[in-house]
Motif scaffolding. Sequence first.
Motif, PDB file in Angstrom:
ATOM      1  N   ASN A 157       0.821  -1.197  -0.144  1.00 41.37           N
ATOM      2  CA  ASN A 157       0.013   0.041  -0.148  1.00 41.37           C
ATOM      3  C   ASN A 157       0.855   1.118  -0.050  1.00 41.37           C
ATOM      4  OD1 ASN A 157       0.805  -0.376   2.796  1.00 41.37           O
ATOM      5  ND2 ASN A 157      -1.257  -0.009   3.451  1.00 41.37           N
ATOM      6  N   THR A 162      -4.583   8.247   3.443  1.00 38.46           N
ATOM      7  CA  THR A 162      -5.789   8.242   2.944  1.00 38.46           C
ATOM      8  C   THR A 162      -6.414   6.698   2.740  1.00 38.46           C
ATOM      9  OG1 THR A 162      -5.241   8.231   0.539  1.00 38.46           O
ATOM     10  CG2 THR A 162      -5.343  10.173   1.591  1.00 38.46           C
ATOM     11  N   GLU A 164      -7.674   5.218   0.179  1.00 35.96           N
ATOM     12  CA  GLU A 164      -7.426   4.765  -1.125  1.00 35.96           C
ATOM     13  C   GLU A 164      -5.860   4.503  -1.077  1.00 35.96           C
ATOM     14  OE1 GLU A 164     -10.845   7.631  -1.210  1.00 35.96           O
ATOM     15  OE2 GLU A 164      -8.736   7.880  -0.688  1.00 35.96           O
ATOM     16  N   SER A 165      -5.019   5.186  -0.470  1.00 37.88           N
ATOM     17  CA  SER A 165      -3.799   4.901  -0.642  1.00 37.88           C
ATOM     18  C   SER A 165      -3.372   3.645   0.399  1.00 37.88           C
ATOM     19  CB  SER A 165      -2.676   6.193  -0.028  1.00 37.88           C
ATOM     20  OG  SER A 165      -1.445   5.857   0.006  1.00 37.88           O
ATOM     21  N   ALA A 167      -5.093   1.125   1.088  1.00 40.02           N
ATOM     22  CA  ALA A 167      -5.938  -0.075   0.826  1.00 40.02           C
ATOM     23  C   ALA A 167      -4.840  -1.160   0.342  1.00 40.02           C
ATOM     24  CB  ALA A 167      -6.986   0.154  -0.332  1.00 40.02           C
ATOM     25  N   ASP A 169      -3.323  -3.209  -2.065  1.00 39.10           N
ATOM     26  CA  ASP A 169      -3.704  -3.360  -3.572  1.00 39.10           C
ATOM     27  C   ASP A 169      -2.580  -4.292  -4.124  1.00 39.10           C
ATOM     28  OD1 ASP A 169      -4.008  -3.116  -6.201  1.00 39.10           O
ATOM     29  OD2 ASP A 169      -3.315  -0.918  -6.224  1.00 39.10           O
TER      30      ASP A 169
END
Length: 464
Positions: A157, A162, A164-165, A167, A169
């Motif tokens: 990540n 934030t 979004e950041s 999460a 991934d």
Amino acid sequence: MTELSVSPAAPLTSTAQAGAADYPGLDNWRSLPVSQQPSWSDADVFRRSVSELSILPPLVFAGEVDVLRERLAAAAQGKAFLLQGGDCAETFEAATADRISARVKTILQMAVVLTYGAQLPVIKMGRMAGQFAKPRSSDTETRDGVTLPAYRGDIVNGYEFTPESRAHDASRMLRAYHTSASTLNLIRAFTQGGFADLRLVHLWNKGFTENPAHARYESLAREIDRAIKFMDSCGADFEALKRVEFFASHEALLLDYERALTRIDSRTGLPYDTSAHFLWIGERTREIDHAHVDFLSRVRNPIGVKLGPSTTGDDALRLIDRLDPEREPGRLTFITRMGAKNIREKLPAVIEKVTASGAQVLWVTDPMHGNTVTSQNGYKTRRFDDVVDEVRGFFEVHEALGTVPGGLHMEMTGDDVAECLGGSDPIDEDAFADRYESVCDPRLNHMQSLEMAFLVAGALSKRS
């Protein structure tokens, strides 16, 4: 395909076969307890990412891994010394030519100091091209009442706070692979294309020895320069001095990534983790019956294990039986990280137990992780004096026991950062505000790294 080899001694015909490895036991870890793993936010992205990783070319080659195993076996016998250094946690953003070259240059400078001062071959290894995952003490981080997943390294990540950041991934594993590939390609260009020519040693050390605080080291730099010029005037063949072996390593924390990059060697039919030449298991994940130890016990790479102050001799013997049952020279490295206050008290019993068993492991000191403190102005830092004291304690213990201190493992950078307090060019807390760059743990800067090299060279010289 772009050539990614970084070890000239390795036969490139002995590469691992492309594609996901199919070998008995490689997936046993999936049924075992496992810690420090991500919770991927999108299962489809995860499956696609792992599938693609499984067919991408290897980052390193099986033949290179075998060469490293031979080098480490020599270090375990006191015939060489391992220098392993690099970032605490690599970031995608910092994988630039300038920053990579600065790190490589600093490691080469340190290696020259060690080689000349100790009269020993130095194995050069970077915590580079894969050190993207970091263990965390907590799964979450809270700021101003907002709680988000902790930053686990760029492979999982982002550092930005934030949703979004932060999460998890799985597509970041692919970016980690491609960043590692470009880093290895650049390292190979540096170490094979003239950048590492030993005749440039006087230029490498110029910035260091010109600093008045390091005047006591100038004589050594001049000696190295004179020796090189003498050899040159005698007509010595410098062809072999133009290139160096440089190996890549990282903590094998993210098992999805490591498993996807495991390949079967076409020569032997055995599995190699082709994400790096050398992989280590951290202090938080070295449980004998857990997933990390199981997986790494099944690949042919040289393996390291971090040992903290709670380690007992019996713990070490169990790790040897699990990771090196054949007692193969160069297979297993113990990286001790006990802290300056504990090293002299805790380490002897572990070494004595291992030595009495007849096992020959490579003993390496990590003087960074056991000496982390928080500064008065709130920064995670280390005191250079504590780092030095742990290194001294490591050598004192081995000298007293008649065993071999075989290597140094450091978090360092080639940049002029301010993250660790002290040194001959002292870093104070006020400097953190402008020059603290690490996203995880504090690193020694260029000057502090070279100062450490001279201190270790002195200890090795005394031993020899």
